[in-house]
Design a protein around this motif. Structure first.
Motif, PDB file in Angstrom:
ATOM      1  N   ALA A  93       0.824  -1.202   0.000  1.00  0.00           N
ATOM      2  CA  ALA A  93       0.000   0.000   0.000  1.00  0.00           C
ATOM      3  C   ALA A  93       0.861   1.256   0.000  1.00  0.00           C
ATOM      4  O   ALA A  93       0.599   2.218  -0.743  1.00  0.00           O
ATOM      5  CB  ALA A  93      -0.932   0.002   1.215  1.00  0.00           C
ATOM      6  N   LEU A  96       2.481   1.898  -3.489  1.00  0.00           N
ATOM      7  CA  LEU A  96       1.534   2.378  -4.493  1.00  0.00           C
ATOM      8  C   LEU A  96       1.153   3.833  -4.233  1.00  0.00           C
ATOM      9  O   LEU A  96       1.159   4.666  -5.152  1.00  0.00           O
ATOM     10  CB  LEU A  96       0.286   1.499  -4.488  1.00  0.00           C
ATOM     11  CG  LEU A  96       0.490   0.023  -4.862  1.00  0.00           C
ATOM     12  CD1 LEU A  96      -0.804  -0.758  -4.668  1.00  0.00           C
ATOM     13  CD2 LEU A  96       0.994  -0.113  -6.290  1.00  0.00           C
ATOM     14  N   TRP A  97       0.831   4.141  -2.972  1.00  0.00           N
ATOM     15  CA  TRP A  97       0.439   5.515  -2.630  1.00  0.00           C
ATOM     16  C   TRP A  97       1.576   6.501  -2.878  1.00  0.00           C
ATOM     17  O   TRP A  97       1.367   7.610  -3.379  1.00  0.00           O
ATOM     18  CB  TRP A  97      -0.002   5.590  -1.167  1.00  0.00           C
ATOM     19  CG  TRP A  97      -0.345   6.989  -0.745  1.00  0.00           C
ATOM     20  CD1 TRP A  97      -1.543   7.625  -0.895  1.00  0.00           C
ATOM     21  CD2 TRP A  97       0.536   7.944  -0.142  1.00  0.00           C
ATOM     22  NE1 TRP A  97      -1.475   8.918  -0.416  1.00  0.00           N
ATOM     23  CE2 TRP A  97      -0.194   9.139   0.052  1.00  0.00           C
ATOM     24  CE3 TRP A  97       1.875   7.909   0.253  1.00  0.00           C
ATOM     25  CZ2 TRP A  97       0.357  10.285   0.625  1.00  0.00           C
ATOM     26  CZ3 TRP A  97       2.441   9.050   0.817  1.00  0.00           C
ATOM     27  CH2 TRP A  97       1.683  10.209   1.001  1.00  0.00           C
ATOM     28  N   GLY A 101      -0.657   8.030  -5.489  1.00  0.00           N
ATOM     29  CA  GLY A 101      -1.803   8.313  -4.643  1.00  0.00           C
ATOM     30  C   GLY A 101      -2.291   9.743  -4.851  1.00  0.00           C
ATOM     31  O   GLY A 101      -1.484  10.671  -4.904  1.00  0.00           O
ATOM     32  N   TYR A 145      -4.322  -0.818  -9.028  1.00  0.00           N
ATOM     33  CA  TYR A 145      -4.457   0.211  -8.001  1.00  0.00           C
ATOM     34  C   TYR A 145      -5.527   1.209  -8.441  1.00  0.00           C
ATOM     35  O   TYR A 145      -5.522   1.675  -9.585  1.00  0.00           O
ATOM     36  CB  TYR A 145      -3.114   0.909  -7.805  1.00  0.00           C
ATOM     37  CG  TYR A 145      -3.116   2.072  -6.836  1.00  0.00           C
ATOM     38  CD1 TYR A 145      -3.997   2.134  -5.753  1.00  0.00           C
ATOM     39  CD2 TYR A 145      -2.213   3.114  -6.998  1.00  0.00           C
ATOM     40  CE1 TYR A 145      -3.983   3.208  -4.869  1.00  0.00           C
ATOM     41  CE2 TYR A 145      -2.183   4.181  -6.114  1.00  0.00           C
ATOM     42  CZ  TYR A 145      -3.069   4.222  -5.058  1.00  0.00           C
ATOM     43  OH  TYR A 145      -3.049   5.280  -4.186  1.00  0.00           O
ATOM     44  N   PRO A 147      -6.587   4.698  -7.375  1.00  0.00           N
ATOM     45  CA  PRO A 147      -6.349   5.902  -6.566  1.00  0.00           C
ATOM     46  C   PRO A 147      -7.563   6.799  -6.384  1.00  0.00           C
ATOM     47  O   PRO A 147      -7.615   7.592  -5.446  1.00  0.00           O
ATOM     48  CB  PRO A 147      -5.227   6.620  -7.319  1.00  0.00           C
ATOM     49  CG  PRO A 147      -5.253   6.086  -8.701  1.00  0.00           C
ATOM     50  CD  PRO A 147      -5.747   4.681  -8.593  1.00  0.00           C
ATOM     51  N   VAL A 156      -5.282   2.914   0.468  1.00  0.00           N
ATOM     52  CA  VAL A 156      -5.066   2.338  -0.870  1.00  0.00           C
ATOM     53  C   VAL A 156      -6.102   1.249  -1.133  1.00  0.00           C
ATOM     54  O   VAL A 156      -6.328   0.370  -0.297  1.00  0.00           O
ATOM     55  CB  VAL A 156      -3.642   1.757  -0.987  1.00  0.00           C
ATOM     56  CG1 VAL A 156      -3.504   0.891  -2.240  1.00  0.00           C
ATOM     57  CG2 VAL A 156      -2.618   2.886  -1.011  1.00  0.00           C
TER      58      VAL A 156
END
Length: 270
Positions: A93, A96-97, A101, A145, A147, A156
């Protein structure tokens, strides 16, 4: 290719790296024409509405480094992984953020999205897919993902979009083929694959957008690698992959959206 053809390709590539005429390109852009900006990210309606949205755990406590200097001094490309070491959902998480994000919107009609990594014109034309092999509590397969699910929050959400392989052996074969024969990627806990939805940037910069998108891709990759390092994980950015195989595996058309980058991540061996 003949030597002359190679040299000609090199010269063309060098010219592509030159700064394009932004003023003229922007005069012809769809933004200048008053057209509505494209969506900032992919959503469930872009894939399959029946896919389950999975909200990953908070990542407040995953960063181990307390020194930025040490973090920069530690970051290296790591290609050897402990295949049996499980990656935590919170670690995934955070990575990815930290790349794409969405923190906020700016401009008329919220045309620009603000994110941890910089992007020309705040266009952020990239999507992140995750090929999961060994992530805590996640079924192996391909995830996307999302967002737009948690704008302004350090949360996430992902969606399971496809099963990449039936078993460990077939996963190794599949991901190795996708990553242009780099078999060590199959030992990583996950491979994060970036695709480009080019029109997000073309809407603003038209024919001048593509060089900018490549620069933005470097920003995204560095954020992913520094985030992995900050959690004690190893990672490696991948520019070599099988374009057609990756596009087909991700279910993208290779024209409006196409694979541009990948990054393996997992617990690195010394």
């Amino acid at each position: 290719m003949s030597r002359a053809e190679v040299q000609n390709q090199i010269q063309n590539n060098r010219k592509f790296m030159h700064c394009p005429p932004f003023e003229g390109a922007m005069d012809e852009s769809d933004q200048k024409k008053g057209l509505t900006h494209p969506p900032h990210a992919k959503s469930l309606t872009d894939i399959q509405s029946s896919a389950e949205v999975i909200t990953l755990p908070d990542f407040d406590d995953v960063v181990l480094h307390d020194s930025y200097t040490q973090l920069l001094d530690t970051r290296r490309s790591r290609r050897a992984y402990f295949a049996d070491e499980t990656m935590a959902q919170a670690q995934l998480a955070f990575m990815l953020w930290s790349a794409i994000g969405i923190q906020d919107f700016r401009g008329p009609n919220d045309a620009a999205s603000l994110r941890p990594s910089p992007s020309g014109g705040a266009r952020h034309p990239f999507n992140l897919y995750i090929s999961v092999r060994n992530v805590e509590g996640l079924e192996p397969g391909l995830y996307l993902y999302l967002p737009l699910e948690n704008v302004g929050k350090k949360r996430v959400a992902i969606a399971h979009v496809a099963s990449l392989a039936e078993d460990a052996d077939s996963y190794t074969e599949k991901i190795t083929h996708m990553m242009a024969g780099q078999k060590w990627t199959a030992r990583a806990a996950a491979v994060i694959i970036a695709t480009c939805s080019a029109y997000r940037a073309e809407w603003r910069y038209s024919s001048a957008s593509h060089r900018v998108m490549l620069i933005d891709l470097g920003h995204l990759g560095q954020n992913l690698m520094l985030s992995a390092t900050s959690m004690g994980l190893g990672s490696c950015c991948l520019a070599a992959f099988n374009q057609k195989v990756c596009d087909e595996a991700l279910g993208v058309d290779g024209l409006e959206e196409y694979t541009v980058y990948a990054l393996s991540v997992g617990k690195a061996r010394d």
